[in-house]
Design a protein around this motif. Structure first.
Motif, PDB file in Angstrom:
ATOM      1  N   ASN A  70       0.833  -1.204   0.000  1.00 20.35           N
ATOM      2  CA  ASN A  70       0.000   0.000   0.000  1.00 20.35           C
ATOM      3  C   ASN A  70       0.870   1.258   0.000  1.00 20.35           C
ATOM      4  O   ASN A  70       0.628   2.194  -0.757  1.00 20.35           O
ATOM      5  CB  ASN A  70      -0.946  -0.005   1.204  1.00 20.35           C
ATOM      6  CG  ASN A  70      -1.992   1.079   1.105  1.00 20.35           C
ATOM      7  OD1 ASN A  70      -2.443   1.432   0.020  1.00 20.35           O
ATOM      8  ND2 ASN A  70      -2.382   1.619   2.232  1.00 20.35           N
ATOM      9  N   MET A  84      -2.223   7.785   1.878  1.00 21.50           N
ATOM     10  CA  MET A  84      -2.052   6.434   2.425  1.00 21.50           C
ATOM     11  C   MET A  84      -3.062   6.172   3.545  1.00 21.50           C
ATOM     12  O   MET A  84      -3.667   5.107   3.607  1.00 21.50           O
ATOM     13  CB  MET A  84      -0.627   6.249   2.940  1.00 21.50           C
ATOM     14  CG  MET A  84       0.375   6.106   1.821  1.00 21.50           C
ATOM     15  SD  MET A  84       2.032   5.753   2.405  1.00 21.50           S
ATOM     16  CE  MET A  84       2.562   7.394   2.881  1.00 21.50           C
ATOM     17  N   SER A  87      -6.496   5.842   2.066  1.00 19.55           N
ATOM     18  CA  SER A  87      -6.621   4.535   1.419  1.00 19.55           C
ATOM     19  C   SER A  87      -6.885   3.434   2.450  1.00 19.55           C
ATOM     20  O   SER A  87      -7.746   2.574   2.255  1.00 19.55           O
ATOM     21  CB  SER A  87      -5.342   4.235   0.644  1.00 19.55           C
ATOM     22  OG  SER A  87      -5.372   2.935   0.120  1.00 19.55           O
ATOM     23  N   THR A  88      -6.151   3.476   3.545  1.00 17.53           N
ATOM     24  CA  THR A  88      -6.321   2.468   4.599  1.00 17.53           C
ATOM     25  C   THR A  88      -7.709   2.555   5.228  1.00 17.53           C
ATOM     26  O   THR A  88      -8.380   1.537   5.421  1.00 17.53           O
ATOM     27  CB  THR A  88      -5.243   2.645   5.687  1.00 17.53           C
ATOM     28  OG1 THR A  88      -3.963   2.545   5.065  1.00 17.53           O
ATOM     29  CG2 THR A  88      -5.383   1.599   6.775  1.00 17.53           C
ATOM     30  N   PRO A 107     -10.705   2.142  -0.899  1.00 19.40           N
ATOM     31  CA  PRO A 107      -9.334   2.668  -0.873  1.00 19.40           C
ATOM     32  C   PRO A 107      -9.110   3.782  -1.890  1.00 19.40           C
ATOM     33  O   PRO A 107      -8.403   4.749  -1.606  1.00 19.40           O
ATOM     34  CB  PRO A 107      -8.464   1.460  -1.215  1.00 19.40           C
ATOM     35  CG  PRO A 107      -9.328   0.279  -1.060  1.00 19.40           C
ATOM     36  CD  PRO A 107     -10.742   0.717  -1.165  1.00 19.40           C
ATOM     37  N   SER A 133      -3.374   3.619  -4.871  1.00 23.38           N
ATOM     38  CA  SER A 133      -3.932   2.791  -3.801  1.00 23.38           C
ATOM     39  C   SER A 133      -4.501   1.491  -4.364  1.00 23.38           C
ATOM     40  O   SER A 133      -4.387   0.438  -3.747  1.00 23.38           O
ATOM     41  CB  SER A 133      -5.003   3.553  -3.017  1.00 23.38           C
ATOM     42  OG  SER A 133      -6.197   3.636  -3.747  1.00 23.38           O
ATOM     43  N   GLY A 136      -1.543  -0.704  -5.191  1.00 26.15           N
ATOM     44  CA  GLY A 136      -1.048  -1.248  -3.924  1.00 26.15           C
ATOM     45  C   GLY A 136      -1.926  -2.358  -3.392  1.00 26.15           C
ATOM     46  O   GLY A 136      -1.439  -3.373  -2.905  1.00 26.15           O
ATOM     47  N   PHE A 137      -3.247  -2.181  -3.496  1.00 28.30           N
ATOM     48  CA  PHE A 137      -4.180  -3.207  -3.016  1.00 28.30           C
ATOM     49  C   PHE A 137      -4.001  -4.499  -3.791  1.00 28.30           C
ATOM     50  O   PHE A 137      -3.885  -5.580  -3.213  1.00 28.30           O
ATOM     51  CB  PHE A 137      -5.620  -2.706  -3.130  1.00 28.30           C
ATOM     52  CG  PHE A 137      -6.642  -3.753  -2.800  1.00 28.30           C
ATOM     53  CD1 PHE A 137      -6.875  -4.125  -1.492  1.00 28.30           C
ATOM     54  CD2 PHE A 137      -7.356  -4.391  -3.808  1.00 28.30           C
ATOM     55  CE1 PHE A 137      -7.805  -5.111  -1.182  1.00 28.30           C
ATOM     56  CE2 PHE A 137      -8.288  -5.370  -3.516  1.00 28.30           C
ATOM     57  CZ  PHE A 137      -8.513  -5.727  -2.194  1.00 28.30           C
ATOM     58  N   SER A 140      -0.751  -6.115  -2.954  1.00 26.35           N
ATOM     59  CA  SER A 140      -0.851  -6.716  -1.629  1.00 26.35           C
ATOM     60  C   SER A 140      -1.599  -8.047  -1.676  1.00 26.35           C
ATOM     61  O   SER A 140      -1.172  -9.031  -1.068  1.00 26.35           O
ATOM     62  CB  SER A 140      -1.550  -5.753  -0.675  1.00 26.35           C
ATOM     63  OG  SER A 140      -1.811  -6.361   0.555  1.00 26.35           O
TER      64      SER A 140
END
Length: 161
Positions: A70, A84, A87-88, A107, A133, A136-137, A140
């Protein structure tokens, strides 16, 4: 009893993989629960100290991969800490606010709002952060899925060999 242990472990592993796309489910806890329940139902004899050391290292790697994916995704696309955090927060709240699509929209919207509201970034730059984001998701999910699969394969090797 061995087949019951396998069934319970497999159910825990399936729930863990569901947790990859539904983050309210703590995937790593269900993986470890699968190991522990198998040991409790069948036997802990095959699950030596070496097995547990390896699994603990993979759990740490899982958390690091999740955090970095992320962070790198948002940062790579020019996002800030606000993006960030947004997004979280969006990742956690999105599925509840927008069922099904919220896992992706949460996100994205969170990162965009974080950038617009907190850093006063342009809408174009905020959209880039939102795309970051999402990248990143997905990174992840892929990384955690691969690590979880390795953890399960190690479990199978220790139990069967």
């Amino acid at each position: 009893m061995e087949w019951i242990g396998w069934i319970v472990a497999i159910i825990m592993f399936i729930i863990a993989f569901i947790g990859l796309v539904y983050p309210i489910i703590p995937s790593v806890l269900f993986i470890v629960a699968g190991f522990l329940l198998y040991g409790w139902i069948v036997s802990f004899d095959e699950l030596s100290w070496l097995f547990w050391v390896i699994q603990i290292l993979f759990v740490i790697l899982l958390f690091v991969a999740d955090s970095l994916a992320n962070l790198v995704g948002v940062k790579k696309f020019g996002g800030s800490k606000a993006g960030m955090w947004g997004s979280t927060i969006g990742l956690l709240l999105g599925p509840f606010i927008i069922p099904v699509a919220g896992i992706l929209l949460g996100p994205f919207i969170g990162a965009v709002l974080g950038e617009v509201v907190v850093t006063r970034s342009s809408f174009k730059q905020s959209l880039k952060s939102g795309i970051g984001s999402l990248v990143g998701f997905f990174t992840s999910v892929f990384a955690k899925g691969a690590i979880m699969l390795i953890m399960i394969l190690i479990f199978i090797l220790f139990v069967l060999l």
